[in-house]
Design a protein around this motif. Structure first.
Motif, mmCIF file in Angstrom:
data_model
loop_
_atom_site.group_PDB
_atom_site.id
_atom_site.type_symbol
_atom_site.label_atom_id
_atom_site.label_comp_id
_atom_site.label_asym_id
_atom_site.label_seq_id
_atom_site.Cartn_x
_atom_site.Cartn_y
_atom_site.Cartn_z
ATOM 1 N N ASP A 49 0.846 -1.194 0.000
ATOM 2 C CA ASP A 49 0.000 0.000 0.000
ATOM 3 C C ASP A 49 0.886 1.251 0.000
ATOM 4 O OD1 ASP A 49 -1.798 2.086 0.588
ATOM 5 O OD2 ASP A 49 -3.106 0.712 1.682
ATOM 6 N N ARG A 106 0.194 4.266 0.693
ATOM 7 C CA ARG A 106 -0.136 5.239 1.736
ATOM 8 C C ARG A 106 0.781 5.047 2.945
ATOM 9 N NH1 ARG A 106 -6.448 4.028 2.359
ATOM 10 N NH2 ARG A 106 -5.538 1.926 2.358
ATOM 11 N N SER A 107 0.880 6.054 3.748
ATOM 12 C CA SER A 107 1.725 5.978 4.945
ATOM 13 C C SER A 107 1.013 5.198 6.040
ATOM 14 C CB SER A 107 2.084 7.383 5.432
ATOM 15 O OG SER A 107 0.901 8.134 5.721
ATOM 16 N N TYR A 144 -2.066 2.782 7.437
ATOM 17 C CA TYR A 144 -2.762 2.085 6.354
ATOM 18 C C TYR A 144 -1.805 1.310 5.457
ATOM 19 C CZ TYR A 144 -6.338 5.383 7.867
ATOM 20 O OH TYR A 144 -7.216 6.107 8.616
ATOM 21 N N SER A 172 4.151 3.160 2.779
ATOM 22 C CA SER A 172 4.805 4.228 1.997
ATOM 23 C C SER A 172 5.724 3.665 0.913
ATOM 24 C CB SER A 172 5.607 5.159 2.916
ATOM 25 O OG SER A 172 4.764 5.765 3.871
ATOM 26 N N LYS A 221 -1.120 6.880 -5.173
ATOM 27 C CA LYS A 221 -1.448 7.389 -3.845
ATOM 28 C C LYS A 221 -2.441 6.517 -3.083
ATOM 29 C CE LYS A 221 -0.504 12.235 -4.987
ATOM 30 N NZ LYS A 221 0.173 11.895 -6.238
ATOM 31 N N SER A 222 -2.969 5.471 -3.741
ATOM 32 C CA SER A 222 -3.946 4.611 -3.089
ATOM 33 C C SER A 222 -3.884 3.217 -3.698
ATOM 34 C CB SER A 222 -5.354 5.182 -3.264
ATOM 35 O OG SER A 222 -5.747 5.092 -4.626
#
Length: 216
Positions: free
Chosen positions: A7, A9-10, A13, A16, A29-30
């Protein structure tokens, strides 16, 4: 854990992580954007891939129920090639395989001049896009030096880029190709020529393609 690792996201979730394609950071970004990126990469790699709308057969490894349906379909192909829908009555699982692979692609079509249904090369503009795979079979089998080709090696080529044909479809396409070209093809099992291939031979070919060779 795998979803978190991949993923972009940071935390909490994701991880990174960075995604690269052709040496360029794509900065998704997702997870949805990651899925789109993977889809675009597959479209770029498998440019000759067919579009098969059948979850039973369009797999690398099919279920026992799907294998039984495929076996029934191939038996119908061998016995009722001149009949509409291969004489399949009702809507058993093999009917959906017929509709999505053989009928939708134009592999099995009505011959107006002879008044019968028959197998043929799929039209170049067929919506299933099976023509590139068919052309590969012709290229591999009808060679100038009349060489025996291992069926398993042909199936391996079909599975590779740029074709990516699901392995569940390999025996169906090969059987259709054989029926269309049967006057010009020679099928062998463990180096022994099969003068009159029967459904039992093609049933075995589904399980052990490595036992068979073919030449044109």
């Amino acid at each position: 854990l795998l979803q978190t690792l991949l993923d972009p996201r940071s935390a909490p979730y994701g991880n990174s992580c960075q995604w690269f394609w052709n040496g360029t950071n794509q900065t998704p970004k997702s997870p949805v954007e990651v899925t789109k990126l993977i889809s675009q990469a597959c479209d770029s790699i498998y440019t000759q891939s067919p579009r098969l709308r059948n979850e039973l057969i369009a797999r690398k490894s099919i279920s026992s129920a799907a294998a039984a349906a495929r076996r029934c379909l191939m038996e119908k192909m061998l016995m009722f090639a001149d009949q509409e829908k291969l004489d399949i009555e009702g809507f058993p699982p093999e009917r959906s395989m017929y509709e999505s692979v053989l009928h939708a692609s134009g592999l099995h079509a009505y011959d107006q001049s002879k008044g019968i249904w028959r197998f043929q090369a799929p039209p170049s503009d067929n919506p299933v896009n099976l023509r590139p795979c068919w052309d590969l079979l012709e290229e591999e089998i009808f060679t100038a030096d009349v060489t025996k080709m291992e069926v398993q090696n042909i199936f391996n080529r079909l599975a590779e880029a740029p074709y990516g044909l699901p392995e569940g479809v390999h025996p169906i396409l090969f059987t259709a190709f054989y029926l269309f070209n049967q006057d010009d093809l020679f099928l062998y099992r463990e180096e022994s020529f099969i003068p009159d291939p029967q459904p039992a031979h093609f049933e075995l070919l589904q399980k052990r393609p490595d036992l068979f060779t073919v030449s044109g």
